[in-house]
Design an enzyme around this catalytic site. Structure first.
Site, short mmCIF file in Angstrom:
data_model
loop_
_atom_site.label_atom_id
_atom_site.label_comp_id
_atom_site.label_asym_id
_atom_site.label_seq_id
_atom_site.Cartn_x
_atom_site.Cartn_y
_atom_site.Cartn_z
CB SER A 9 -0.90 0.01 1.24
OG SER A 9 -1.49 1.29 1.36
CG HIS A 34 -3.76 -1.47 -1.72
ND1 HIS A 34 -4.84 -2.27 -2.05
CD2 HIS A 34 -4.19 -0.65 -0.73
CE1 HIS A 34 -5.87 -1.95 -1.28
NE2 HIS A 34 -5.52 -0.96 -0.48
CG ASP A 36 -5.19 2.61 0.51
OD1 ASP A 36 -6.12 1.79 0.39
OD2 ASP A 36 -4.11 2.33 1.07
CG MET A 38 -8.65 7.28 1.62
SD MET A 38 -7.99 7.45 3.29
CE MET A 38 -7.00 5.96 3.42
CG HIS A 68 -9.12 0.11 -0.84
ND1 HIS A 68 -8.61 -0.01 0.43
CD2 HIS A 68 -10.48 -0.01 -0.71
CE1 HIS A 68 -9.60 -0.20 1.29
NE2 HIS A 68 -10.74 -0.19 0.63
CG MET A 70 -11.36 3.24 1.40
SD MET A 70 -9.88 3.29 2.40
CE MET A 70 -8.65 3.34 1.13
CG MET A 142 -11.68 -2.95 4.42
SD MET A 142 -10.13 -2.39 3.73
CE MET A 142 -9.53 -1.26 4.99
N GLY A 147 -9.57 4.20 6.24
CA GLY A 147 -9.36 5.62 6.50
C GLY A 147 -7.94 6.03 6.81
CG ASP A 176 -6.16 -2.75 2.83
OD1 ASP A 176 -5.07 -2.47 3.37
OD2 ASP A 176 -6.85 -1.91 2.21
N GLY A 178 -3.16 -3.44 8.70
CA GLY A 178 -2.41 -4.00 9.82
C GLY A 178 -1.78 -5.35 9.52
C1 DX5 Z 1 -6.61 1.79 5.18
C2 DX5 Z 1 -6.05 1.41 3.85
C3 DX5 Z 1 -4.95 0.44 3.86
C4 DX5 Z 1 -3.73 0.89 4.59
C5 DX5 Z 1 -2.90 -0.28 4.95
O1 DX5 Z 1 -7.71 2.61 4.99
O2 DX5 Z 1 -7.08 0.87 3.05
O3 DX5 Z 1 -4.61 0.06 2.54
O4 DX5 Z 1 -2.94 1.76 3.84
O5 DX5 Z 1 -1.80 0.18 5.67
P1 DX5 Z 1 -1.17 -0.66 6.85
O6 DX5 Z 1 -0.64 -1.90 6.24
O7 DX5 Z 1 -0.14 0.25 7.37
O8 DX5 Z 1 -2.28 -0.94 7.83
ZN ZN Z 2 -6.50 -0.10 1.19
#
Ligand code: DX5
Ligand code: ZN
Length: 229
Positions: A9, A34, A36, A38, A68, A70, A142, A147, A176, A178
């Protein structure tokens, strides 16, 4: 069994050198990146949109951008078209954000992107109907609230991966949030094969080792599961 794919990511990357960061990850063994997206509505944060993705796809030829989304109203034609025009390879929307998932999947396919369906931690796996899952190319469970990066992995989301893997043995299932060397075990055992990791990969001294470890953990779990069946 769908093959193991690692998708770092870029939210955890140095955005000032985004193209170089993507190239670095590909060199280190990443197959997908990946991205993200938002919008400040579906989630409070704002990250990047089509103009930035478009620069990445031009600057990193051949990149597979796992987008992704969001965003609120992911079915809006402008979102789908803009991401397709920007070079998006996979458009993964949140089931919670739209009432017309099947129409949206068709619209995504029409623009030659793969379609993904994401569920947030409070959405049960049963919210994904057989019809929607069959139409989609990938399901995303998720393991943090969408976020922001760097959150703690939520173990309670893992059973949803097992439930979906039991229903859809051949579908790409992504996790996705942690995910890293300490949390990949349960994800792999539950049957996820597309692994997103931000902090764990970009924060590592040797990202190639983390990528290789995540991949081999999935492959080992798959071999074990195949031996059982
Ligand atoms: C959270 C994102 C994830 C995030 C993952 O909203 O969708 O893709 O960046 O990052 P880590 O791996 O640090 O949790
Ligand atoms: Zn993501």
């Amino acid at each position: 069994m769908p093959r193991a794919i690692i998708s770092p990511s870029v939210l955890a990357s140095d955005f000032g050198h985004l193209n170089a960061e993507c190239k670095r990850m590909i060199k280190n063994g990443a197959e997908w990146l990946h991205m993200d997206v938002m919008d400040g509505h579906f989630v409070p944060n704002i990250t990047m949109g089509a103009p930035i993705l478009s620069c990445v796809s031009k600057g990193v030829p051949g990149i597979f951008m796992d987008c992704h989304m969001m965003v609120a109203h992911p079915e809006r034609v402008c979102w789908v078209n803009d991401i397709a025009d920007a070079g998006g390879s996979l458009y993964c929307f949140h089931l919670e954000a739209t009432s017309e998932p099947l129409l949206l999947i068709d619209a995504i396919h029409e623009r030659n992107m793969k379609a993904g369906v994401a569920i947030s931690p409070d959405t049960p796996s049963t919210a994904i109907t057989d019809e929607v899952a069959d139409a989609a190319d990938m399901l995303l469970v998720m393991t943090v609230y969408p976020g922001r990066g760097g959150q703690r992995f939520l173990d309670r989301c893992v059973p949803k991966v097992s439930e979906l893997r039991a229903r859809f043995p051949h579908k790409d299932i992504e996790v996705d949030g942690g995910v890293g060397p300490k949390t990949i075990g349960p994800c792999a055992d539950a049957g996820s094969n597309v692994i997103v990791a931000g902090t764990a990969i970009f924060g590592a001294e040797k990202p190639e080792e983390v990528i290789a470890l995540l991949k081999s953990t999935v492959e080992t779990a798959q071999a074990k599961a195949a031996g059982r069946s």
